[in-house]
Enzyme design. Structure first.
Site, PDB file in Angstrom:
ATOM      1  NE  ARG A 153      -4.202  -1.813   1.929  1.00 23.86           N
ATOM      2  CZ  ARG A 153      -5.035  -2.273   2.855  1.00 23.86           C
ATOM      3  NH1 ARG A 153      -4.789  -2.071   4.130  1.00 23.86           N
ATOM      4  NH2 ARG A 153      -6.113  -2.931   2.518  1.00 23.86           N
ATOM      5  CD  GLN A 158      -2.607   5.994  -3.629  1.00 25.74           C
ATOM      6  OE1 GLN A 158      -2.948   6.744  -4.537  1.00 25.74           O
ATOM      7  NE2 GLN A 158      -2.503   6.385  -2.373  1.00 25.74           N
ATOM      8  CG  ASP A 161      -4.560  -1.367  -2.475  1.00 20.44           C
ATOM      9  OD1 ASP A 161      -4.752  -2.588  -2.282  1.00 20.44           O
ATOM     10  OD2 ASP A 161      -4.452  -0.541  -1.558  1.00 20.44           O
ATOM     11  CB  SER A 164      -7.631  -0.873  -0.833  1.00 23.73           C
ATOM     12  OG  SER A 164      -6.512  -0.965   0.033  1.00 23.73           O
ATOM     13  CE1 TYR A 259      -3.097  -5.283   3.925  1.00 29.91           C
ATOM     14  CE2 TYR A 259      -0.961  -4.243   3.632  1.00 29.91           C
ATOM     15  CZ  TYR A 259      -2.091  -4.841   3.113  1.00 29.91           C
ATOM     16  OH  TYR A 259      -2.210  -4.982   1.757  1.00 29.91           O
TER      17      TYR A 259
END
Length: 331
Positions: A153, A158, A161, A164, A259
């Protein structure tokens, strides 16, 4: 790139042309997910257009792969993909895109690892720390695998990801499904027959999924409280209009890269302050959402044993014996 070409024009042009030729021969595969009730698909028609525009040779989509996501085969064809049968998408693809990790195929009666083309590439959610046997199977066939759940992350990653983005959906859907099964309104109601109080929601875990759940429950009019072992989450929970429940423990749950980090279970659940929080929750009849995800670990889930114990019974028996247990399971 222009600077590199000025320094070594012949060698650089050769390298780029060689890579482009390899790319133009590469086939991307999109199979239909075989996991029970899985409706997602690994690639949309928009993604097909981007891959073809980038120079990839061909995108093979299994027939009916997008049906669960309401994407008919015609849209893939219009985007430039080729619709093939189940056997062809596994046997011909140089790069396989999947959502779920490989498992036994119910139609072909073989493990998907055996169906993949040797020395090919696999991009999927794999959870390698929890599925070491699967990693060994892929390795034995010379398959290079990329675990989407292991992408760090960081700012540069991004756009990749997917973990997420899926967690964001999970938090939202958890509240929607809970509201559907709750039995009354989440928001308070004033009617001619009387007043209905708003529902009370507790979200355990203030990560991506937890914050999404808090925002959704709050937008539905519920009274929302949040809890997390990471001190930094307090401000994020409060910024969404929820109350942060604090439990004083020695360890911190802050992990690397944002996390949740697993702490020794009994240190948390045998804490007096945590017991007081749970007693309050049970007394006020909260709805529970437990949404923390630990990197490389199974998700810890709280299971209630009963909803009918009184405050005195909770105080006499304690949380561990009377309220529930902690059980490790997959998402």
């Amino acid at each position: 790139m222009n600077t590199l070409l000025r320094l070594k024009p012949q060698s650089m042009l050769y390298t780029y042309s060689k890579n482009f030729c390899t790319l133009s021969k590469m086939k991307i595969g999109v199979p239909k997910e075989v996991y029970t009730n899985e409706k997602r698909v690994s690639l949309t028609p928009e993604g097909v257009q981007r891959l073809i525009k980038s120079g990839f040779g061909e995108v093979l989509v299994e027939k009916g792969a997008g049906e669960g996501s309401s994407i008919p085969d015609d849209q893939y064809v219009q985007a430039g993909a080729k619709i093939v049968d189940t056997t062809s998408v596994y046997a011909e693809s140089d790069v396989m895109l999947k959502v779920r990790l490989p498992q036994n195929h119910p139609t072909l009666n073989k493990h998907e690892t055996e169906l993949l083309k040797e020395n090919s590439k696999l991009i999927s959610f794999l959870y390698p720390a929890q599925n070491k046997d699967l990693v060994e199977k892929l390795k034995s066939r010379g398959i290079t695998s990329f675990a989407m759940d292991q992408i760090p992350r960081i700012t540069r990653a991004q756009t990749y990801d997917a973990l997420s983005s899926m967690a964001n959906i999970a938090g939202y859907k958890a509240v929607i499904e809970a509201a559907d099964n709750f039995g009354r309104f989440f928001t308070g109601q004033m009617t001619a027959a009387g007043r209905l109080p708003p529902a009370k929601v507790l979200v355990i875990g203030g990560g991506v999924a937890g914050l999404s759940a808090i925002a959704t429950a709050k937008s539905l009019g519920a009274i929302v409280r949040g809890f997390d072992t990471r001190p930094a989450v307090r401000e994020q929970v409060q910024s969404l209009g929820a109350e942060f429940l604090e439990v004083k423990i020695q360890e911190s749950g802050a992990g690397v890269g944002g996390y949740f980090w697993i702490i020794f279970t009994e240190n948390l659940f045998r804490t007096e302050s945590f017991n007081r929080v749970i007693i309050r929750i049970k007394t006020e009849e909260f709805n529970w959402f437990h949404l923390p995800q630990t990197s490389g670990k199974h998700c810890l889930c709280l299971h209630q044993h009963t909803r009918t114990r009184t405050r005195r019974e909770h105080e006499r028996g304690g949380f561990w014996e009377q309220l529930g247990k902690v059980e490790a399971r997959g998402l």
